[in-house]
Design a protein around this motif. Structure first.
Motif, PDB file in Angstrom:
ATOM      1  N   LEU A  81      -0.306  13.065   4.828  1.00 18.29           N
ATOM      2  CA  LEU A  81      -0.046  12.668   5.865  1.00 18.29           C
ATOM      3  C   LEU A  81      -1.137  11.773   6.545  1.00 18.29           C
ATOM      4  O   LEU A  81      -1.159  10.657   7.130  1.00 18.29           O
ATOM      5  N   LYS A  82      -2.512  12.421   6.071  1.00 20.78           N
ATOM      6  CA  LYS A  82      -3.780  11.769   6.646  1.00 20.78           C
ATOM      7  C   LYS A  82      -3.873  10.428   6.051  1.00 20.78           C
ATOM      8  O   LYS A  82      -3.985   9.455   6.815  1.00 20.78           O
ATOM      9  N   LYS A  83      -3.677  10.429   5.088  1.00 19.26           N
ATOM     10  CA  LYS A  83      -3.736   9.168   4.041  1.00 19.26           C
ATOM     11  C   LYS A  83      -2.709   7.995   4.536  1.00 19.26           C
ATOM     12  O   LYS A  83      -2.996   6.860   4.531  1.00 19.26           O
ATOM     13  N   GLN A 103       1.011  -1.028   0.052  1.00 19.06           N
ATOM     14  CA  GLN A 103       0.096   0.042   0.071  1.00 19.06           C
ATOM     15  C   GLN A 103       0.916   1.058   0.007  1.00 19.06           C
ATOM     16  O   GLN A 103       1.931   1.410   0.883  1.00 19.06           O
ATOM     17  N   THR A 104       0.799   1.972  -0.812  1.00 22.70           N
ATOM     18  CA  THR A 104       1.519   3.229  -1.010  1.00 22.70           C
ATOM     19  C   THR A 104       0.800   4.380  -1.572  1.00 22.70           C
ATOM     20  O   THR A 104       0.082   4.439  -2.549  1.00 22.70           O
ATOM     21  N   VAL A 105       0.760   5.362  -0.941  1.00 24.68           N
ATOM     22  CA  VAL A 105       0.179   6.789  -1.367  1.00 24.68           C
ATOM     23  C   VAL A 105       0.814   7.573  -2.573  1.00 24.68           C
ATOM     24  O   VAL A 105       1.844   7.383  -2.645  1.00 24.68           O
ATOM     25  N   GLY A 106      -0.098   7.372  -3.479  1.00 26.14           N
ATOM     26  CA  GLY A 106       0.189   7.975  -5.024  1.00 26.14           C
ATOM     27  C   GLY A 106       0.628   6.906  -5.867  1.00 26.14           C
ATOM     28  O   GLY A 106       0.647   7.327  -7.171  1.00 26.14           O
ATOM     29  N   ARG A 107       0.668   5.682  -5.516  1.00 23.28           N
ATOM     30  CA  ARG A 107       0.732   4.475  -6.365  1.00 23.28           C
ATOM     31  C   ARG A 107      -0.584   3.704  -6.567  1.00 23.28           C
ATOM     32  O   ARG A 107      -1.101   3.340  -7.611  1.00 23.28           O
ATOM     33  N   ASN A 108      -1.138   3.271  -5.043  1.00 28.07           N
ATOM     34  CA  ASN A 108      -2.317   2.499  -5.434  1.00 28.07           C
ATOM     35  C   ASN A 108      -3.493   2.889  -4.354  1.00 28.07           C
ATOM     36  O   ASN A 108      -4.354   2.265  -4.173  1.00 28.07           O
ATOM     37  N   PHE A 142      -5.108   6.520  -2.812  1.00 27.57           N
ATOM     38  CA  PHE A 142      -5.244   8.206  -3.241  1.00 27.57           C
ATOM     39  C   PHE A 142      -6.155   8.859  -2.088  1.00 27.57           C
ATOM     40  O   PHE A 142      -7.126   8.014  -1.629  1.00 27.57           O
ATOM     41  N   SER A 143      -6.124  10.164  -1.984  1.00 21.52           N
ATOM     42  CA  SER A 143      -6.972  10.758  -1.102  1.00 21.52           C
ATOM     43  C   SER A 143      -7.060  12.273  -1.306  1.00 21.52           C
ATOM     44  O   SER A 143      -6.083  12.935  -1.997  1.00 21.52           O
ATOM     45  N   SER A 144      -8.073  12.775  -1.071  1.00 21.78           N
ATOM     46  CA  SER A 144      -8.375  14.520  -1.291  1.00 21.78           C
ATOM     47  C   SER A 144      -7.783  14.921  -0.130  1.00 21.78           C
ATOM     48  O   SER A 144      -7.814  16.103  -0.318  1.00 21.78           O
ATOM     49  N   ASP A 145      -7.588  14.385   0.941  1.00 26.65           N
ATOM     50  CA  ASP A 145      -6.977  15.128   2.004  1.00 26.65           C
ATOM     51  C   ASP A 145      -5.418  15.221   2.008  1.00 26.65           C
ATOM     52  O   ASP A 145      -4.975  14.528   0.840  1.00 26.65           O
ATOM     53  N   ALA A 146      -4.765  15.729   3.016  1.00 25.57           N
ATOM     54  CA  ALA A 146      -3.316  16.011   2.958  1.00 25.57           C
ATOM     55  C   ALA A 146      -2.813  14.586   2.984  1.00 25.57           C
ATOM     56  O   ALA A 146      -3.266  13.646   3.417  1.00 25.57           O
TER      57      ALA A 146
END
Length: 221
Positions: A50-52, A37-42, A44-48
């Motif tokens: 760090l929250k994701k 699990q990686t933020v920006g790869r698989n 995504f979130s509309s929040d900042a």
């Protein structure tokens, strides 16, 4: 065994070679029954971001850090203007998110596997000497077939399995107490507002009932 989520800390690839290596690591993890699990790869979130990141960590049983070159300085100065000033050359640095996410994984006591591209500046949580083993690795898919990588991966995976079976408390979690050892203040402080309100209503009903019973007893005397 069901697929387990693991957090993968890696920056956006700078070139095709880095992307090929990251994909090879992801594929290897999936072949082991692990879901990176990686933020920006698989994820995504509309929040900042760090929250994701925090949200993902809450649902992961281990973490992998892939530190690849992000920034290159042909020359520079360390501690400029001071007595310890040092000339630097060919400095290669990874994304600072590697340090942030490694610290977050450690604070949660998640099993941590760290892969650092050979030649990166050894500093922070990516240098050796902490509670995890740092593999210096050439970022090519063939590097994932060595005895060292396979051995470390197997050991780390066994810790992920153990963590899933019995999650370890975060470093800063207070030690648990038996309810019998808690003070009234600690018991009340641990209740949510709705729970506290329920307790107060119950106590009020108990007190009212006691008065009513006392009044009846007095009336029969």
């Amino acid at each position: 065994m069901a697929t387990r989520n693991v957090f993968l800390s890696v920056g956006a690839a700078s070139n095709e070679e880095q992307e090929a290596f990251v994909r090879a690591v992801e594929d290897r993890l999936r072949s082991e029954g692990l879901n990176p699990q990686t933020v920006g790869r698989n994820a995504f979130s509309s929040d900042a971001p760090l929250k994701k990141v925090v949200e993902l960590f809450d649902n992961c049983h281990g973490a992998v850090v892939i530190a690849l070159e992000r920034t290159f300085f042909p020359s520079g100065i360390d501690k400029r203007g001071g007595p310890s000033e040092t000339q630097l050359s060919n400095v290669r640095l990874p994304t600072p998110w590697n340090h942030i996410e490694a610290a977050m994984a450690y604070s949660r006591r998640l099993p941590l596997m760290v892969l650092v591209e050979s030649g990166l500046k050894s500093e922070g949580l990516l240098e050796r000497g902490y509670d995890w083993y740092v593999q210096s690795i050439k970022p090519v898919p063939s590097a994932l077939t060595t005895n060292e990588f396979n051995g470390v991966l197997s050991d780390w995976k066994s810790k992920v399995d153990a963590y899933q079976a019995a999650p370890i408390k975060a470093v800063n979690d207070p030690p648990s107490k038996s309810p019998a050892d808690l003070t009234i203040r600690e018991l009340v402080g641990g209740l949510r507002l709705a729970q506290l309100w329920g307790v107060l209503v119950g106590l009020a009903a108990l007190v009212a009932g006691a008065f009513a019973l006392g009044a009846k007893l007095i009336g029969h005397i």
